[in-house]
Design a protein around this motif. Structure first.
Motif, PDB file in Angstrom:
ATOM      1  N   THR A   1       0.852  -1.192   0.000  1.00 38.84           N
ATOM      2  CA  THR A   1       0.000   0.000   0.000  1.00 38.84           C
ATOM      3  C   THR A   1       0.883   1.236   0.000  1.00 38.84           C
ATOM      4  O   THR A   1       1.961   1.266   0.591  1.00 38.84           O
ATOM      5  CB  THR A   1      -0.926   0.056   1.225  1.00 38.84           C
ATOM      6  OG1 THR A   1      -0.118   0.128   2.401  1.00 38.84           O
ATOM      7  CG2 THR A   1      -1.816  -1.155   1.299  1.00 38.84           C
TER       8      THR A   1
ATOM      9  N   VAL B   1       0.463  -8.323   2.929  1.00 38.09           N
ATOM     10  CA  VAL B   1       0.394  -6.866   2.795  1.00 38.09           C
ATOM     11  C   VAL B   1       1.643  -6.223   3.375  1.00 38.09           C
ATOM     12  O   VAL B   1       2.092  -6.597   4.455  1.00 38.09           O
ATOM     13  CB  VAL B   1      -0.822  -6.300   3.545  1.00 38.09           C
ATOM     14  CG1 VAL B   1      -1.003  -4.834   3.202  1.00 38.09           C
ATOM     15  CG2 VAL B   1      -2.069  -7.091   3.213  1.00 38.09           C
TER      16      VAL B   1
ATOM     17  N   TRP C   1      -6.421  -6.581  16.645  1.00 41.47           N
ATOM     18  CA  TRP C   1      -5.722  -7.022  15.428  1.00 41.47           C
ATOM     19  C   TRP C   1      -5.331  -8.493  15.521  1.00 41.47           C
ATOM     20  O   TRP C   1      -5.363  -9.216  14.530  1.00 41.47           O
ATOM     21  CB  TRP C   1      -4.488  -6.144  15.172  1.00 41.47           C
ATOM     22  CG  TRP C   1      -4.880  -4.817  14.634  1.00 41.47           C
ATOM     23  CD1 TRP C   1      -5.011  -3.653  15.326  1.00 41.47           C
ATOM     24  CD2 TRP C   1      -5.239  -4.508  13.276  1.00 41.47           C
ATOM     25  NE1 TRP C   1      -5.415  -2.644  14.496  1.00 41.47           N
ATOM     26  CE2 TRP C   1      -5.563  -3.143  13.225  1.00 41.47           C
ATOM     27  CE3 TRP C   1      -5.315  -5.257  12.102  1.00 41.47           C
ATOM     28  CZ2 TRP C   1      -5.963  -2.502  12.058  1.00 41.47           C
ATOM     29  CZ3 TRP C   1      -5.707  -4.616  10.932  1.00 41.47           C
ATOM     30  CH2 TRP C   1      -6.028  -3.259  10.916  1.00 41.47           C
TER      31      TRP C   1
ATOM     32  N   LEU D   1      -6.409  -8.736   4.334  1.00 39.89           N
ATOM     33  CA  LEU D   1      -6.001  -9.848   5.186  1.00 39.89           C
ATOM     34  C   LEU D   1      -6.954 -11.019   5.071  1.00 39.89           C
ATOM     35  O   LEU D   1      -6.537 -12.168   4.980  1.00 39.89           O
ATOM     36  CB  LEU D   1      -5.892  -9.388   6.641  1.00 39.89           C
ATOM     37  CG  LEU D   1      -4.806  -8.339   6.897  1.00 39.89           C
ATOM     38  CD1 LEU D   1      -4.805  -7.928   8.359  1.00 39.89           C
ATOM     39  CD2 LEU D   1      -3.441  -8.837   6.488  1.00 39.89           C
TER      40      LEU D   1
ATOM     41  N   THR E   1      -5.386   3.144   4.910  1.00 41.08           N
ATOM     42  CA  THR E   1      -4.459   2.008   4.917  1.00 41.08           C
ATOM     43  C   THR E   1      -4.970   0.928   5.866  1.00 41.08           C
ATOM     44  O   THR E   1      -5.105  -0.238   5.496  1.00 41.08           O
ATOM     45  CB  THR E   1      -3.054   2.454   5.392  1.00 41.08           C
ATOM     46  OG1 THR E   1      -2.613   3.517   4.552  1.00 41.08           O
ATOM     47  CG2 THR E   1      -2.066   1.305   5.341  1.00 41.08           C
ATOM     48  N   LEU E   2      -5.296   1.354   7.089  1.00 38.71           N
ATOM     49  CA  LEU E   2      -5.752   0.386   8.089  1.00 38.71           C
ATOM     50  C   LEU E   2      -7.052  -0.283   7.664  1.00 38.71           C
ATOM     51  O   LEU E   2      -7.228  -1.484   7.834  1.00 38.71           O
ATOM     52  CB  LEU E   2      -5.935   1.083   9.437  1.00 38.71           C
ATOM     53  CG  LEU E   2      -4.628   1.553  10.078  1.00 38.71           C
ATOM     54  CD1 LEU E   2      -4.916   2.467  11.252  1.00 38.71           C
ATOM     55  CD2 LEU E   2      -3.794   0.363  10.518  1.00 38.71           C
TER      56      LEU E   2
ATOM     57  N   SER F   1      -8.079  -0.784   4.669  1.00 42.08           N
ATOM     58  CA  SER F   1      -7.862  -1.701   3.543  1.00 42.08           C
ATOM     59  C   SER F   1      -7.400  -3.068   4.039  1.00 42.08           C
ATOM     60  O   SER F   1      -7.609  -4.078   3.375  1.00 42.08           O
ATOM     61  CB  SER F   1      -6.844  -1.118   2.567  1.00 42.08           C
ATOM     62  OG  SER F   1      -5.541  -1.176   3.109  1.00 42.08           O
ATOM     63  N   PHE F   2      -6.783  -3.106   5.223  1.00 37.47           N
ATOM     64  CA  PHE F   2      -6.292  -4.383   5.757  1.00 37.47           C
ATOM     65  C   PHE F   2      -7.417  -5.390   5.944  1.00 37.47           C
ATOM     66  O   PHE F   2      -7.209  -6.582   5.787  1.00 37.47           O
ATOM     67  CB  PHE F   2      -5.621  -4.182   7.126  1.00 37.47           C
ATOM     68  CG  PHE F   2      -4.275  -3.531   7.033  1.00 37.47           C
ATOM     69  CD1 PHE F   2      -3.745  -3.154   5.819  1.00 37.47           C
ATOM     70  CD2 PHE F   2      -3.533  -3.286   8.176  1.00 37.47           C
ATOM     71  CE1 PHE F   2      -2.508  -2.548   5.732  1.00 37.47           C
ATOM     72  CE2 PHE F   2      -2.295  -2.687   8.107  1.00 37.47           C
ATOM     73  CZ  PHE F   2      -1.783  -2.317   6.890  1.00 37.47           C
ATOM     74  N   ASP F   3      -8.594  -4.896   6.311  1.00 34.30           N
ATOM     75  CA  ASP F   3      -9.679  -5.824   6.619  1.00 34.30           C
ATOM     76  C   ASP F   3      -9.879  -6.838   5.504  1.00 34.30           C
ATOM     77  O   ASP F   3      -9.859  -8.037   5.731  1.00 34.30           O
ATOM     78  CB  ASP F   3     -10.983  -5.061   6.873  1.00 34.30           C
ATOM     79  CG  ASP F   3     -10.980  -4.436   8.265  1.00 34.30           C
ATOM     80  OD1 ASP F   3     -10.106  -4.807   9.072  1.00 34.30           O
ATOM     81  OD2 ASP F   3     -11.830  -3.576   8.529  1.00 34.30           O
TER      82      ASP F   3
ATOM     83  N   ILE G   1       1.585  -2.685  12.281  1.00 33.48           N
ATOM     84  CA  ILE G   1       0.499  -2.440  13.241  1.00 33.48           C
ATOM     85  C   ILE G   1       1.036  -2.083  14.637  1.00 33.48           C
ATOM     86  O   ILE G   1       0.665  -1.040  15.186  1.00 33.48           O
ATOM     87  CB  ILE G   1      -0.454  -3.656  13.294  1.00 33.48           C
ATOM     88  CG1 ILE G   1      -1.177  -3.811  11.963  1.00 33.48           C
ATOM     89  CG2 ILE G   1      -1.437  -3.563  14.450  1.00 33.48           C
ATOM     90  CD1 ILE G   1      -2.307  -2.857  11.730  1.00 33.48           C
TER      91      ILE G   1
ATOM     92  N   PHE H   1       2.723  -6.105   7.395  1.00 33.98           N
ATOM     93  CA  PHE H   1       1.587  -5.609   8.176  1.00 33.98           C
ATOM     94  C   PHE H   1       1.719  -5.918   9.664  1.00 33.98           C
ATOM     95  O   PHE H   1       1.338  -5.131  10.512  1.00 33.98           O
ATOM     96  CB  PHE H   1       0.261  -6.139   7.614  1.00 33.98           C
ATOM     97  CG  PHE H   1       0.102  -7.635   7.706  1.00 33.98           C
ATOM     98  CD1 PHE H   1       0.577  -8.474   6.713  1.00 33.98           C
ATOM     99  CD2 PHE H   1      -0.547  -8.199   8.799  1.00 33.98           C
ATOM    100  CE1 PHE H   1       0.420  -9.839   6.805  1.00 33.98           C
ATOM    101  CE2 PHE H   1      -0.697  -9.574   8.902  1.00 33.98           C
ATOM    102  CZ  PHE H   1      -0.209 -10.393   7.900  1.00 33.98           C
ATOM    103  N   TYR H   2       2.324  -7.071   9.999  1.00 39.32           N
ATOM    104  CA  TYR H   2       2.406  -7.419  11.420  1.00 39.32           C
ATOM    105  C   TYR H   2       3.543  -6.689  12.125  1.00 39.32           C
ATOM    106  O   TYR H   2       3.635  -6.714  13.346  1.00 39.32           O
ATOM    107  CB  TYR H   2       2.511  -8.933  11.606  1.00 39.32           C
ATOM    108  CG  TYR H   2       3.531  -9.617  10.738  1.00 39.32           C
ATOM    109  CD1 TYR H   2       3.139 -10.219   9.551  1.00 39.32           C
ATOM    110  CD2 TYR H   2       4.867  -9.650  11.095  1.00 39.32           C
ATOM    111  CE1 TYR H   2       4.067 -10.842   8.731  1.00 39.32           C
ATOM    112  CE2 TYR H   2       5.797 -10.273  10.279  1.00 39.32           C
ATOM    113  CZ  TYR H   2       5.389 -10.872   9.093  1.00 39.32           C
ATOM    114  OH  TYR H   2       6.309 -11.476   8.286  1.00 39.32           O
TER     115      TYR H   2
END
Ligand SMILES: [Zn+2]
Length: 465
Positions: A291, A317, A379, A311, A303-304, A306-308, A353, A349-350
């Motif tokens: 992203t 990601v 999360w 993931l 951004t956050l 879009s993770f839904d 966050i 992503f991990y």
């Protein structure tokens, strides 16, 4: 319909080895050739090319066919488009067999207005504010042509609908002309919004003189739903397949600048959010997304969000890291190298966050830590429910490095928060609350966490990494 003899003739003039060799690297094995199958994931080649029969066959997934069908499958084209491409390569003229493409009326209208808008832009003098604006954004005449930009000077009005003998009301339904007959996008640069097949289904209009709103979009129609369309997807789809990842940006000009600078696997969401439909579309091409949204609060929220879907659809990601307002500005200031660096510095992503929320809470005191862990628990649950459960341990490790607490304690705390939440579903994470408004239930969680830390947290010893 194209006669069978013509299809045979096209196939026979194309050498399957050359056709496949354009896309894949081949290895000779006796009379035949092998390659890693492009249609299913594999480490050892089970994809064979048989020059004697001029066909390919995959013993892994069963993909099979002739030169035309390879082009169709690999490039994800309709049959007729694959035949057109193959005929072109074979040097066979098939135009007499092609019925004139029949576009739905709405799309004929968009196409015709678009053609006129392009013409108007190209005929404007160099000194016109529209060109000043585009040049400032790094878009030369050549690029304007490549991305088919246009301009509305208000001169078309309903003329195109009149040519089609259609009522002006259709023009206002499509958001091209107003009820009074004037043009909606008057004095704006026209950006064509295309569907996956490259058909213009809507316009975006960018004001050139700070007129509000900066961007105007066509209303949704039968062919245009923001939740289904990714800007420049039609251009990017094959590149995404080749590059095996996609870059997700936010704005039209971000996407255009990225393409101009060689990142042609970029697509943009249109204004609002990244949706399940977007995820469905992209996962067919790749499972890797970087992203590159705006660096302001709105961009970070996007951004956050879009993770839904990213993931839950199993995307790997990563979040690019850079320090300008948006990709467009990054390119202007640091050029292509700036983008490369932002991509290289992407955080998984991990990793992202725990780092991101670290600054949102005051993790120098117990209450802040509690809020922070609640957020992490949220999360944790999302990762657990997505196809990413394997990274949970790494995620915990990152948090423990930030809070300087043993991984076990973090894990226990998070699991307890989740257990507690199951019984108290009403407790929703509370980002902006102050200490004064802690509810008793939240206090419960706090004491629960404190208990886990034994004698409580020695927050003075904490350091932010
Ligand atoms: Zn295969």
């Amino acid at each position: 319909m194209i006669p069978k003899e013509i299809l045979d003739e096209i196939n026979s003039r194309l050498n399957i080895k050359d056709i496949v060799g354009n896309y894949l690297s081949l290895k000779r094995t006796g009379k035949n050739y092998t390659a890693l199958c492009p249609f299913h994931p594999e480490d050892t080649p089970s994809f064979f090319i048989f020059p004697t029969t001029n066909t390919f066959h995959c013993f892994g997934c069963g993909a099979h066919g002739d030169p035309i069908s390879f082009i169709q499958k690999y490039e994800q084209l309709s049959f007729i488009d694959a035949v057109k491409k193959a005929a072109n390569l074979a040097g066979i003229d098939i135009s007499k067999y092609l019925k004139k493409r029949e576009l739905p009326t709405e799309l004929q209208i968009f196409e015709s207005y678009h053609n006129k808008y392009k013409e108007i832009l190209l005929n404007l003098p160099k000194s016109h504010p529209a060109w000043n604006y585009l040049i400032k954004r790094g878009i030369s005449r050549d690029y304007a042509e490549r991305f088919e930009l246009g301009f509305s000077n208000g001169s078309l009005k309903s003329s195109i609908l009149d040519d089609f003998d259609l009522p002006p009301t259709l023009g206002s339904e499509l958001g091209i002309i107003r009820k009074d007959g004037s043009e909606v996008f008057n004095n704006r640069i026209i950006i064509p919004i295309k569907d996956d097949f490259g058909r213009v289904v809507a316009f975006a209009g960018r004001s050139i003189n700070n007129e509000i709103p900066k961007y105007l979009n066509s209303p949704e129609n039968k062919f245009f739903q923001k939740s289904k369309i990714l800007f420049l997807y039609d251009k990017a789809k094959n590149i995404i397949k080749r590059e095996k990842y996609t870059i997700l940006v936010e704005g039209y000009f971000d996407a255009i600048s990225m393409h101009i600078n060689g990142f042609e696997n970029s697509v943009a969401i249109l204004g609002s959010a990244f949706t399940a439909n977007h995820a469905k579309k992209l996962i067919k091409l790749t499972d890797k997304v970087i992203t590159m949204f705006d660096m302001d609060a709105a961009g970070q929220n996007a951004t956050l969000k879009s993770f839904d879907y990213l993931l839950s659809y199993g995307f790997q990601v990563a979040i690019s890291q850079y320090n300008t307002k948006d990709p467009d500005e990054l390119i202007k200031k640091q050029g292509k190298n700036g983008v490369l660096k932002a991509l290289e510095n992407s955080k998984k992503f991990y990793d992202f966050i725990p780092e991101y929320y670290k600054d949102k809470y005051n993790i120098n005191d117990e209450f802040g830590i509690e809020q922070y862990l609640e957020k992490m628990a949220e999360w944790y649950l999302k990762f657990q429910k997505s196809k990413h459960a394997a990274i949970l341990d790494t995620f915990i490790k990152r948090i423990s490095l930030i809070l300087l607490k043993p991984e076990n304690n973090i894990k226990k705390a998070i699991e307890n928060i989740l257990k507690y939440k199951k019984f108290n579903k009403k407790i929703i994470p509370y980002v902006s609350q102050t200490e004064d408004s802690i509810s008793s239930k939240q206090k419960n969680i706090m004491s629960l966490i404190n208990n886990l830390y034994g004698s409580g947290l020695n927050t003075k010893d904490l350091e932010i990494i």
